[in-house]
Enzyme design. Structure first.
Site, PDB file in Angstrom:
ATOM      1  N   GLY A  95       0.832  -1.203   0.000  1.00 45.53           N
ATOM      2  CA  GLY A  95       0.000   0.000   0.000  1.00 45.53           C
ATOM      3  C   GLY A  95       0.864   1.251   0.000  1.00 45.53           C
ATOM      4  O   GLY A  95       0.502   2.272   0.575  1.00 45.53           O
TER       5      GLY A  95
ATOM      6  N   SER B 183      -4.414   0.476  14.068  1.00 48.28           N
ATOM      7  CA  SER B 183      -5.124   1.762  14.144  1.00 48.28           C
ATOM      8  C   SER B 183      -5.515   2.012  15.600  1.00 48.28           C
ATOM      9  O   SER B 183      -5.678   1.063  16.381  1.00 48.28           O
ATOM     10  CB  SER B 183      -6.387   1.693  13.286  1.00 48.28           C
ATOM     11  OG  SER B 183      -7.291   2.731  13.611  1.00 48.28           O
TER      12      SER B 183
ATOM     13  N   THR C 198      -5.560  11.136   4.690  1.00 46.25           N
ATOM     14  CA  THR C 198      -5.255  10.347   3.482  1.00 46.25           C
ATOM     15  C   THR C 198      -6.578  10.083   2.756  1.00 46.25           C
ATOM     16  O   THR C 198      -7.655  10.272   3.337  1.00 46.25           O
ATOM     17  CB  THR C 198      -4.644   8.973   3.834  1.00 46.25           C
ATOM     18  OG1 THR C 198      -5.678   8.158   4.386  1.00 46.25           O
ATOM     19  CG2 THR C 198      -3.477   9.080   4.808  1.00 46.25           C
TER      20      THR C 198
ATOM     21  N   TYR D 191     -13.720  -3.368  10.497  1.00 47.61           N
ATOM     22  CA  TYR D 191     -12.415  -2.684  10.448  1.00 47.61           C
ATOM     23  C   TYR D 191     -11.772  -2.736  11.835  1.00 47.61           C
ATOM     24  O   TYR D 191     -10.599  -3.077  11.992  1.00 47.61           O
ATOM     25  CB  TYR D 191     -12.629  -1.236   9.998  1.00 47.61           C
ATOM     26  CG  TYR D 191     -11.373  -0.398   9.899  1.00 47.61           C
ATOM     27  CD1 TYR D 191     -10.660  -0.330   8.697  1.00 47.61           C
ATOM     28  CD2 TYR D 191     -10.892   0.335  10.983  1.00 47.61           C
ATOM     29  CE1 TYR D 191      -9.499   0.438   8.592  1.00 47.61           C
ATOM     30  CE2 TYR D 191      -9.746   1.104  10.898  1.00 47.61           C
ATOM     31  CZ  TYR D 191      -9.054   1.151   9.696  1.00 47.61           C
ATOM     32  OH  TYR D 191      -7.908   1.915   9.597  1.00 47.61           O
TER      33      TYR D 191
ATOM     34  N   ASN E 212       1.319  -2.436   5.371  1.00 46.44           N
ATOM     35  CA  ASN E 212       0.535  -1.222   5.578  1.00 46.44           C
ATOM     36  C   ASN E 212      -0.789  -1.214   4.809  1.00 46.44           C
ATOM     37  O   ASN E 212      -1.740  -0.560   5.236  1.00 46.44           O
ATOM     38  CB  ASN E 212       1.406  -0.029   5.126  1.00 46.44           C
ATOM     39  CG  ASN E 212       0.612   1.223   4.865  1.00 46.44           C
ATOM     40  OD1 ASN E 212       0.201   1.919   5.800  1.00 46.44           O
ATOM     41  ND2 ASN E 212       0.358   1.526   3.589  1.00 46.44           N
TER      42      ASN E 212
ATOM     43  N   GLY F  85      -0.898   7.898   0.506  1.00 48.65           N
ATOM     44  CA  GLY F  85      -1.237   7.969   1.927  1.00 48.65           C
ATOM     45  C   GLY F  85      -0.059   7.686   2.852  1.00 48.65           C
ATOM     46  O   GLY F  85       1.070   8.111   2.612  1.00 48.65           O
TER      47      GLY F  85
HETATM   48  N1  LIG Z   1      -5.988   7.228   7.306  1.00 45.95           N
HETATM   49  C1  LIG Z   1      -6.285   6.949   8.587  1.00 45.95           C
HETATM   50  O1  LIG Z   1      -6.974   7.717   9.263  1.00 45.95           O
HETATM   51  C2  LIG Z   1      -5.734   5.719   9.224  1.00 45.95           C
HETATM   52  C3  LIG Z   1      -5.229   4.659   8.497  1.00 45.95           C
HETATM   53  N2  LIG Z   1      -4.766   3.559   9.162  1.00 45.95           N
HETATM   54  C4  LIG Z   1      -4.224   2.429   8.425  1.00 45.95           C
HETATM   55  O2  LIG Z   1      -3.092   2.835   7.686  1.00 45.95           O
HETATM   56  C5  LIG Z   1      -2.937   2.020   6.547  1.00 45.95           C
HETATM   57  C6  LIG Z   1      -2.775   2.908   5.318  1.00 45.95           C
HETATM   58  O3  LIG Z   1      -3.952   3.667   5.193  1.00 45.95           O
HETATM   59  P1  LIG Z   1      -4.044   5.029   4.375  1.00 45.95           P
HETATM   60  O4  LIG Z   1      -2.740   5.439   3.875  1.00 45.95           O
HETATM   61  O5  LIG Z   1      -4.849   5.951   5.184  1.00 45.95           O
HETATM   62  O6  LIG Z   1      -4.970   4.533   3.165  1.00 45.95           O
HETATM   63  P2  LIG Z   1      -4.993   4.940   1.633  1.00 45.95           P
HETATM   64  O7  LIG Z   1      -6.289   4.424   1.108  1.00 45.95           O
HETATM   65  O8  LIG Z   1      -4.651   6.353   1.466  1.00 45.95           O
HETATM   66  O9  LIG Z   1      -3.788   4.071   1.030  1.00 45.95           O
HETATM   67  C7  LIG Z   1      -3.845   2.670   1.071  1.00 45.95           C
HETATM   68  C8  LIG Z   1      -3.038   2.103  -0.088  1.00 45.95           C
HETATM   69  O10 LIG Z   1      -3.191   0.679  -0.021  1.00 45.95           O
HETATM   70  C9  LIG Z   1      -3.450   0.195  -1.325  1.00 45.95           C
HETATM   71  N3  LIG Z   1      -4.219  -1.049  -1.243  1.00 45.95           N
HETATM   72  C10 LIG Z   1      -5.498  -1.200  -0.851  1.00 45.95           C
HETATM   73  N4  LIG Z   1      -5.869  -2.475  -0.989  1.00 45.95           N
HETATM   74  C11 LIG Z   1      -4.807  -3.141  -1.470  1.00 45.95           C
HETATM   75  C12 LIG Z   1      -4.569  -4.496  -1.838  1.00 45.95           C
HETATM   76  N5  LIG Z   1      -5.536  -5.405  -1.768  1.00 45.95           N
HETATM   77  N6  LIG Z   1      -3.341  -4.837  -2.286  1.00 45.95           N
HETATM   78  C13 LIG Z   1      -2.356  -3.916  -2.383  1.00 45.95           C
HETATM   79  N7  LIG Z   1      -2.526  -2.616  -2.083  1.00 45.95           N
HETATM   80  C14 LIG Z   1      -3.739  -2.241  -1.627  1.00 45.95           C
HETATM   81  C15 LIG Z   1      -4.250   1.304  -1.997  1.00 45.95           C
HETATM   82  O11 LIG Z   1      -4.208   1.191  -3.416  1.00 45.95           O
HETATM   83  C16 LIG Z   1      -3.550   2.532  -1.465  1.00 45.95           C
HETATM   84  O12 LIG Z   1      -2.474   2.932  -2.295  1.00 45.95           O
HETATM   85  C17 LIG Z   1      -4.172   1.117   6.501  1.00 45.95           C
HETATM   86  O13 LIG Z   1      -3.836  -0.144   7.049  1.00 45.95           O
HETATM   87  C18 LIG Z   1      -5.152   1.840   7.390  1.00 45.95           C
HETATM   88  O14 LIG Z   1      -6.105   0.963   7.950  1.00 45.95           O
HETATM   89  C19 LIG Z   1      -4.724   3.473  10.518  1.00 45.95           C
HETATM   90  C20 LIG Z   1      -5.205   4.482  11.268  1.00 45.95           C
HETATM   91  C21 LIG Z   1      -5.756   5.678  10.693  1.00 45.95           C
HETATM   92  C1  LIG Z   2     -13.048   6.175   7.104  1.00 45.15           C
HETATM   93  C2  LIG Z   2     -11.997   5.201   7.485  1.00 45.15           C
HETATM   94  C3  LIG Z   2     -10.916   5.787   8.293  1.00 45.15           C
HETATM   95  C4  LIG Z   2     -10.237   4.743   9.045  1.00 45.15           C
HETATM   96  C5  LIG Z   2      -9.193   5.328   9.902  1.00 45.15           C
HETATM   97  C6  LIG Z   2      -9.120   4.645  11.179  1.00 45.15           C
HETATM   98  O1  LIG Z   2      -8.218   3.869  11.435  1.00 45.15           O
HETATM   99  C7  LIG Z   2     -10.227   4.880  12.016  1.00 45.15           C
HETATM  100  C8  LIG Z   2     -10.140   5.011  13.302  1.00 45.15           C
HETATM  101  C9  LIG Z   2     -11.382   5.039  13.972  1.00 45.15           C
HETATM  102  C10 LIG Z   2     -11.541   5.211  15.239  1.00 45.15           C
HETATM  103  C11 LIG Z   2     -10.551   5.695  16.146  1.00 45.15           C
HETATM  104  C12 LIG Z   2     -11.285   6.574  17.031  1.00 45.15           C
HETATM  105  C13 LIG Z   2     -10.719   7.459  17.740  1.00 45.15           C
HETATM  106  C14 LIG Z   2      -9.263   7.509  17.808  1.00 45.15           C
HETATM  107  C15 LIG Z   2      -8.770   8.841  17.558  1.00 45.15           C
HETATM  108  C16 LIG Z   2      -8.050   9.447  18.447  1.00 45.15           C
HETATM  109  C17 LIG Z   2      -7.865   8.977  19.800  1.00 45.15           C
HETATM  110  C18 LIG Z   2      -6.893   9.886  20.486  1.00 45.15           C
HETATM  111  C19 LIG Z   2      -7.059   9.852  21.978  1.00 45.15           C
HETATM  112  C20 LIG Z   2      -6.122  10.865  22.540  1.00 45.15           C
HETATM  113  O2  LIG Z   2      -5.360  10.491  23.421  1.00 45.15           O
HETATM  114  O3  LIG Z   2      -6.112  11.984  22.068  1.00 45.15           O
END
Ligand SMILES: NC(=O)C1=CN([C@@H]2O[C@H](COP(=O)(O)OP(=O)(O)OC[C@H]3O[C@@H](n4cnc5c(N)ncnc54)[C@H](O)[C@@H]3O)[C@@H](O)[C@H]2O)C=CC1
Ligand SMILES: CCCCCC(=O)/C=C/C=C\C/C=C\C/C=C\CCCC(=O)O
Length: 262
Positions: free
Chosen positions: A12, A139, A189, A152, A92, A16
Site C-alpha cells: 500500500g 489503528s 489520506t 475494520y 501497511n 497515503g
Molecule cells: N488514514 C487513517 O486515518 C488511518 C489509516 N490507518 C491504516 O493505515 C494504513 C494505510 O492507510 P491510508 O494510507 O490511510 O490509506 P490509503 O487508502 O490512502 O492508502 C492505502 C493504499 O493501499 C493500497 N491497497 C489497498 N488495498 C490493497 C490491496 N488489496 N493490495 C495492495 N494494495 C492495496 C491502496 O491502493 C492505497 O495505495 C491502513 O492499514 C489503514 O487501515 C490506521 C489508522 C488511521
Molecule cells: C473512514 C476510514 C478511516 C479509518 C481510519 C481509522 O483507522 C479509524 C479510526 C477510527 C476510530 C478511532 C477513534 C478514535 C481515535 C482517535 C483518536 C484517539 C486519540 C485519543 C487521545 O489520546 O487523544
C-alpha cells in the site's frame, strides 16, 4: 545515512501513509519496493520518486496483497531478486469496507499475517537469513472501537494480537527479526474520505456525521508524522513487540500492558 544498503518492501505504498513511509525510507538511503494494487497511482508514485531521488532506488510492483501467490512471487521474491536482499517489511495496505467486510478481513488481517510470514522467510535466521524488522499497521480503532466500522475495528485488534505473539515467537525462536505494530489515530489520506461512501460504509454510512464529529474532536494527523514513527520502529534496535500509538494529543507514544501474572 542509517539505512544505506538496506532494502524495504512497503505494501500500500503508492499513496497515503505508505507513500510517506516510502519517502522517509528513501531519504535515509534505503532502496524501496512499493507494492500496491493501484497501477496508475503506483506508476505516478514511481515517476515522482525517480525524479526526486534518481532512478534505481525504488521499484513499483503491482500486486493485490490478498493474492497469496502474487504476494510471494511478484512482491517478495522479485524484490529480493531485484535488490539482492530484504531487511524491512511494512505491512501497511488497508481498506475500510463494511459492506464487503470479508474483503476487509482479507486485506487488513489475512494479508498482514501472510506478509509477516513471507517477511520471515526472507529475513529470519530460521531460514538462514540475516535478520530484519517488520512493522504491521493497525489503528487507534483497536483501542477506541469505532461504532461506524465494526469489522475494520476487529481486523485492527487482530493485527495487534498477531504482531505481539509473533514478536515473542521471534525472541523464543531466535529469528533475529523485530516485529512491531503501529496504531495511528485519524490521518489525512484518501482512506478517510471513504466515510462518505455507502459503498464503503454499508449500513453504517448513516452514522457518518457522528464519525466526522469524532474526527473533529480528536483531530487529524499528517502522514509525515506516521512515517516518523515508522522510522523510529525501524531504527531503534531495542523495540520488539512494541505497540506504538500516534495521536494529536500525545504524539508518538507507546501502549503499556499489565505484566502477565499467574
Ligand atoms: N488514514 C487513517 O486515518 C488511518 C489509516 N490507518 C491504516 O493505515 C494504513 C494505510 O492507510 P491510508 O494510507 O490511510 O490509506 P490509503 O487508502 O490512502 O492508502 C492505502 C493504499 O493501499 C493500497 N491497497 C489497498 N488495498 C490493497 C490491496 N488489496 N493490495 C495492495 N494494495 C492495496 C491502496 O491502493 C492505497 O495505495 C491502513 O492499514 C489503514 O487501515 C490506521 C489508522 C488511521
Ligand atoms: C473512514 C476510514 C478511516 C479509518 C481510519 C481509522 O483507522 C479509524 C479510526 C477510527 C476510530 C478511532 C477513534 C478514535 C481515535 C482517535 C483518536 C484517539 C486519540 C485519543 C487521545 O489520546 O487523544
Amino acid at each position: 545515512m542509517a539505512l544505506m544498503g538496506r532494502v524495504a518492501l512497503v505494501t500500500g505504498g503508492a499513496q497515503g501513509i505508505g507513500r510517506a513511509a516510502v519517502e522517509a525510507l528513501m531519504r535515509s538511503a534505503a532502496k524501496v519496493s512499493v507494492v500496491d494494487v493501484n497501477q496508475d497511482c503506483g506508476d505516478a508514485c514511481k515517476s515522482e520518486l525517480d525524479a526526486e531521488f534518481g532512478g534505481g532506488s525504488c521499484a513499483f510492483i503491482q500486486c493485490d496483497v490478498t493474492d497469496g501467490d502474487a504476494l510471494r512471487a511478484d512482491a517478495f521474491q522479485k524484490t529480493a531478486d531485484m535488490f539482492g536482499r530484504l531487511d524491512i517489511v511494512i505491512n501497511n495496505a488497508g481498506i475500510n469496507n463494511e459492506k464487503n467486510w470479508e474483503k476487509t478481513i482479507g486485506v487488513n488481517l489475512t494479508s498482514v499475517i501472510k506478509g509477516t510470514y513471507l517477511g520471515l522467510e526472507h529475513m529470519s535466521r530460521e531460514y538462514g537469513k540475516q535478520g530484519g524488522t517488520i512493522i504491521n499497521v493497525s489503528s487507534m480503532a483497536a483501542f477506541m472501537h469505532s461504532p461506524h466500522q465494526p469489522v475494520y475495528t476487529a481486523t485492527k485488534h487482530g493485527v495487534i494480537g498477531f504482531t505481539r505473539a509473533m514478536a515473542d515467537a521471534s525472541v523464543l525462536g531466535n529469528y533475529g527479526v523485530r516485529i512491531n505494530v503501529l496504531c495511528p489515530a485519524f490521518v489525512d489520506t484518501p482512506l478517510l474520505h471513504s466515510v462518505e461512501e455507502e459503498d464503503n460504509m454499508g449500513k453504517f454510512v448513516k452514522f457518518k456525521e457522528d464519525f466526522k464529529r469524532t474526527m473533529d474532536k480528536f483531530g487529524v494527523l499528517q502522514p509525515s508524522l506516521i512515517a516518523d514513527g515508522m522510522m523510529r520502529l525501524i531504527t531503534d534496535a531495542a523495540l520488539n513487540g512494541a505497540v506504538m500509538k500516534i495521536t494529536c494529543s500525545k504524539g508518538i507514544h507507546f501502549h503499556t500492558y499489565e505484566p502477565m501474572s499467574a
